[in-house]
Design a protein around this motif. Structure first.
Motif, PDB file in Angstrom:
ATOM      1  N   LEU A 111       0.835  -1.200   0.000  1.00  0.00           N
ATOM      2  CA  LEU A 111       0.000   0.000   0.000  1.00  0.00           C
ATOM      3  C   LEU A 111       0.873   1.254   0.000  1.00  0.00           C
ATOM      4  O   LEU A 111       1.385   1.663   1.045  1.00  0.00           O
ATOM      5  N   PRO A 112       1.083   1.871  -1.170  1.00  0.00           N
ATOM      6  CA  PRO A 112       1.820   3.136  -1.191  1.00  0.00           C
ATOM      7  C   PRO A 112       0.963   4.264  -0.636  1.00  0.00           C
ATOM      8  O   PRO A 112      -0.256   4.296  -0.839  1.00  0.00           O
ATOM      9  N   GLY A 113       1.601   5.207   0.046  1.00  0.00           N
ATOM     10  CA  GLY A 113       0.866   6.320   0.635  1.00  0.00           C
ATOM     11  C   GLY A 113       0.633   7.469  -0.313  1.00  0.00           C
ATOM     12  O   GLY A 113       0.276   8.562   0.129  1.00  0.00           O
ATOM     13  N   TRP A 114       0.839   7.259  -1.593  1.00  0.00           N
ATOM     14  CA  TRP A 114       0.644   8.297  -2.602  1.00  0.00           C
ATOM     15  C   TRP A 114      -0.058   7.673  -3.808  1.00  0.00           C
ATOM     16  O   TRP A 114      -0.048   6.463  -4.016  1.00  0.00           O
ATOM     17  N   SER A 115      -0.647   8.523  -4.614  1.00  0.00           N
ATOM     18  CA  SER A 115      -1.350   8.071  -5.806  1.00  0.00           C
ATOM     19  C   SER A 115      -0.463   8.255  -7.036  1.00  0.00           C
ATOM     20  O   SER A 115       0.392   9.145  -7.079  1.00  0.00           O
ATOM     21  N   ASP A 116      -0.658   7.396  -8.040  1.00  0.00           N
ATOM     22  CA  ASP A 116       0.048   7.577  -9.317  1.00  0.00           C
ATOM     23  C   ASP A 116      -0.370   8.878  -9.991  1.00  0.00           C
ATOM     24  O   ASP A 116       0.368   9.426 -10.807  1.00  0.00           O
ATOM     25  N   VAL A 122      -4.891   8.787  -2.048  1.00  0.00           N
ATOM     26  CA  VAL A 122      -4.831   7.399  -2.483  1.00  0.00           C
ATOM     27  C   VAL A 122      -6.017   6.583  -1.966  1.00  0.00           C
ATOM     28  O   VAL A 122      -6.517   5.688  -2.638  1.00  0.00           O
ATOM     29  N   GLY A 123      -6.478   6.856  -0.750  1.00  0.00           N
ATOM     30  CA  GLY A 123      -7.725   6.273  -0.249  1.00  0.00           C
ATOM     31  C   GLY A 123      -7.737   4.776  -0.063  1.00  0.00           C
ATOM     32  O   GLY A 123      -8.691   4.103  -0.442  1.00  0.00           O
ATOM     33  N   HIS A 124      -6.694   4.203   0.552  1.00  0.00           N
ATOM     34  CA  HIS A 124      -6.692   2.761   0.821  1.00  0.00           C
ATOM     35  C   HIS A 124      -7.743   2.416   1.874  1.00  0.00           C
ATOM     36  O   HIS A 124      -7.944   3.148   2.847  1.00  0.00           O
ATOM     37  N   HIS A 125      -8.373   1.271   1.707  1.00  0.00           N
ATOM     38  CA  HIS A 125      -9.349   0.761   2.678  1.00  0.00           C
ATOM     39  C   HIS A 125      -9.365  -0.757   2.515  1.00  0.00           C
ATOM     40  O   HIS A 125     -10.194  -1.315   1.814  1.00  0.00           O
ATOM     41  N   LEU A 126      -8.404  -1.423   3.170  1.00  0.00           N
ATOM     42  CA  LEU A 126      -8.180  -2.863   3.001  1.00  0.00           C
ATOM     43  C   LEU A 126      -8.702  -3.611   4.220  1.00  0.00           C
ATOM     44  O   LEU A 126      -8.179  -3.465   5.319  1.00  0.00           O
ATOM     45  N   SER A 135      -6.028   4.569   4.815  1.00  0.00           N
ATOM     46  CA  SER A 135      -5.096   5.692   4.718  1.00  0.00           C
ATOM     47  C   SER A 135      -5.844   7.011   4.733  1.00  0.00           C
ATOM     48  O   SER A 135      -6.957   7.119   4.213  1.00  0.00           O
ATOM     49  N   VAL A 136      -5.202   8.014   5.335  1.00  0.00           N
ATOM     50  CA  VAL A 136      -5.702   9.385   5.335  1.00  0.00           C
ATOM     51  C   VAL A 136      -4.584  10.248   4.752  1.00  0.00           C
ATOM     52  O   VAL A 136      -3.503  10.351   5.331  1.00  0.00           O
ATOM     53  N   SER A 137      -4.834  10.851   3.599  1.00  0.00           N
ATOM     54  CA  SER A 137      -3.782  11.571   2.879  1.00  0.00           C
ATOM     55  C   SER A 137      -3.475  12.928   3.511  1.00  0.00           C
ATOM     56  O   SER A 137      -4.364  13.616   4.014  1.00  0.00           O
ATOM     57  N   THR A 138      -2.182  13.307   3.467  1.00  0.00           N
ATOM     58  CA  THR A 138      -1.728  14.631   3.887  1.00  0.00           C
ATOM     59  C   THR A 138      -0.732  15.135   2.841  1.00  0.00           C
ATOM     60  O   THR A 138      -0.277  14.383   1.985  1.00  0.00           O
ATOM     61  N   ASP A 139      -0.386  16.404   2.926  1.00  0.00           N
ATOM     62  CA  ASP A 139       0.557  16.991   1.974  1.00  0.00           C
ATOM     63  C   ASP A 139       1.994  16.773   2.453  1.00  0.00           C
ATOM     64  O   ASP A 139       2.236  16.548   3.646  1.00  0.00           O
ATOM     65  N   GLU A 148       3.485  19.310  -1.998  1.00  0.00           N
ATOM     66  CA  GLU A 148       2.860  18.366  -2.924  1.00  0.00           C
ATOM     67  C   GLU A 148       1.594  17.851  -2.247  1.00  0.00           C
ATOM     68  O   GLU A 148       1.658  17.195  -1.207  1.00  0.00           O
ATOM     69  N   GLU A 149       0.478  18.146  -2.840  1.00  0.00           N
ATOM     70  CA  GLU A 149      -0.792  17.796  -2.241  1.00  0.00           C
ATOM     71  C   GLU A 149      -0.969  16.276  -2.175  1.00  0.00           C
ATOM     72  O   GLU A 149      -0.717  15.567  -3.148  1.00  0.00           O
ATOM     73  N   ASN A 150      -1.375  15.792  -1.009  1.00  0.00           N
ATOM     74  CA  ASN A 150      -1.688  14.366  -0.802  1.00  0.00           C
ATOM     75  C   ASN A 150      -0.510  13.444  -1.108  1.00  0.00           C
ATOM     76  O   ASN A 150      -0.687  12.309  -1.554  1.00  0.00           O
ATOM     77  N   GLY A 151       0.711  13.904  -0.828  1.00  0.00           N
ATOM     78  CA  GLY A 151       1.888  13.080  -1.110  1.00  0.00           C
ATOM     79  C   GLY A 151       2.282  12.119  -0.010  1.00  0.00           C
ATOM     80  O   GLY A 151       3.181  11.293  -0.192  1.00  0.00           O
ATOM     81  N   ASN A 152       1.655  12.203   1.141  1.00  0.00           N
ATOM     82  CA  ASN A 152       1.945  11.338   2.296  1.00  0.00           C
ATOM     83  C   ASN A 152       0.639  10.736   2.775  1.00  0.00           C
ATOM     84  O   ASN A 152      -0.443  11.258   2.495  1.00  0.00           O
ATOM     85  N   SER A 153       0.709   9.628   3.467  1.00  0.00           N
ATOM     86  CA  SER A 153      -0.487   9.075   4.111  1.00  0.00           C
ATOM     87  C   SER A 153      -0.219   8.752   5.564  1.00  0.00           C
ATOM     88  O   SER A 153       0.855   8.248   5.922  1.00  0.00           O
ATOM     89  N   ILE A 154      -1.188   9.084   6.397  1.00  0.00           N
ATOM     90  CA  ILE A 154      -1.244   8.528   7.748  1.00  0.00           C
ATOM     91  C   ILE A 154      -2.027   7.227   7.627  1.00  0.00           C
ATOM     92  O   ILE A 154      -3.168   7.223   7.170  1.00  0.00           O
ATOM     93  N   PHE A 155      -1.395   6.119   7.986  1.00  0.00           N
ATOM     94  CA  PHE A 155      -2.074   4.825   7.918  1.00  0.00           C
ATOM     95  C   PHE A 155      -2.651   4.484   9.287  1.00  0.00           C
ATOM     96  O   PHE A 155      -2.008   4.683  10.322  1.00  0.00           O
TER      97      PHE A 155
END
Length: 272
Positions: A111-116, A122-126, A135-139, A148-155
């Motif tokens: 699960l990468p914390g960023w989107s392609d 990225v919105g992971h929900h496994l 995941s909850v995205s942050t900059d 960079e908008e939404n380049g990190n995720s708090i998992f």
């Protein structure tokens, strides 16, 4: 009659919701009572289905073990020591120490914390039954300046009734919407370097706002940066320094007062 009509109207929505389980962390308001945590070791049996083992491996990498045998590694950089293939790895890309471009293809869930698509969450929900990972995205700060908008995720790992959050390479204080998306975090892994991620005053505001029962410092550079963090937080949190790299925790064992638990990072090794 009105209640029956409302129920019939909601049935399709309820059926769809079963495909994407809601987060129980968002609804949790308070932690239960206290029971002291006790020592454990990697891969040893856990005492019950509601206990989780947290192993601090290195830098920002943790292994989360469940009673049913699920193993998740956070901010996976490609090597965690003597461990069979984990079930889940999460990654953030602020620095190569938080991700690997070549994860083992045998890992079932990466699960990468960023989107392609740059800038999109990225919105992971496994949902793996015993564990829900979202995941909850942050900059993040961009290499050329700015963010960079939404380049990190708090998992967030929901397991055994606990809500366990890993802040990743967090670069700014979450806004109200992000705090709401996180919900209650019983345990949080927080970067305490004091500058590469959050500066010290901002980190203090974040942890005071989250008010988690257990905070585990990570991403610290030597004893000096760790000690400065502990000093900053001493008015809000108790401090427990452990000589080991792991702890077991359950809802019943959460401390009654918010506590910083210092673990010593160690790569995983085969149990003796």
């Amino acid at each position: 009659m009105r209640r029956l009509l409302v129920l019939l109207f909601l049935l399709p929505t309820l059926a769809q919701a079963q495909d994407r389980r809601a987060s129980h962390c968002i609804a949790v308001a308070e932690a239960p009572g206290v029971e002291y945590l006790h020592r454990a070791s990697y891969r040893a049996p856990l005492p019950d289905e509601f206990t989780v083992r947290l192993n601090y491996v290195d830098h920002a990498m943790f292994l989360i073990e469940t009673a049913g045998g699920l193993r998740a590694i956070t901010d996976y950089s490609g090597f965690a020591g003597a461990i069979d293939t984990p079930d889940i790895v999460t990654m953030n890309r602020a620095h190569i120490t938080h991700w690997t471009p070549d994860p083992d293809p045998a890992i079932p869930h990466v699960l990468p914390g960023w989107s392609d698509r740059v800038g999109e969450p990225v919105g992971h929900h496994l949902d793996l039954g015993e564990m829900l990972v979202r995941s909850v995205s942050t900059d993040i700060r961009g290499r050329a300046g700015g963010f960079e908008e939404n380049g990190n995720s708090i998992f967030v790992f929901e397991v055994g009734g606990l809500c366990i959050g890993h802040l990743g390479h967090l670069h700014h204080e979450p806004d109200a919407e992000t705090y709401a998306a996180l919900g209650r975090l019983d345990v949080v892994m927080a970067p305490v370097d004091g500058g590469l991620t959050l500066d010290r005053p901002t980190l203090k505001r974040v942890l005071d706002r989250l008010r988690s029962s257990v905070v585990i410092p990570m991403h610290w550079w030597g004893q000096g940066s760790l000690d400065r963090f502990l000093s900053d937080m001493s008015d809000s949190f108790d401090v427990e320094v452990r000589p080991t790299s792991y702890m077991e925790v359950s809802l019943r064992s959460l401390p009654s007062r918010p506590t910083i638990v210092v673990l010593r990072p160690a790569f995983l090794s085969e149990p003796e």
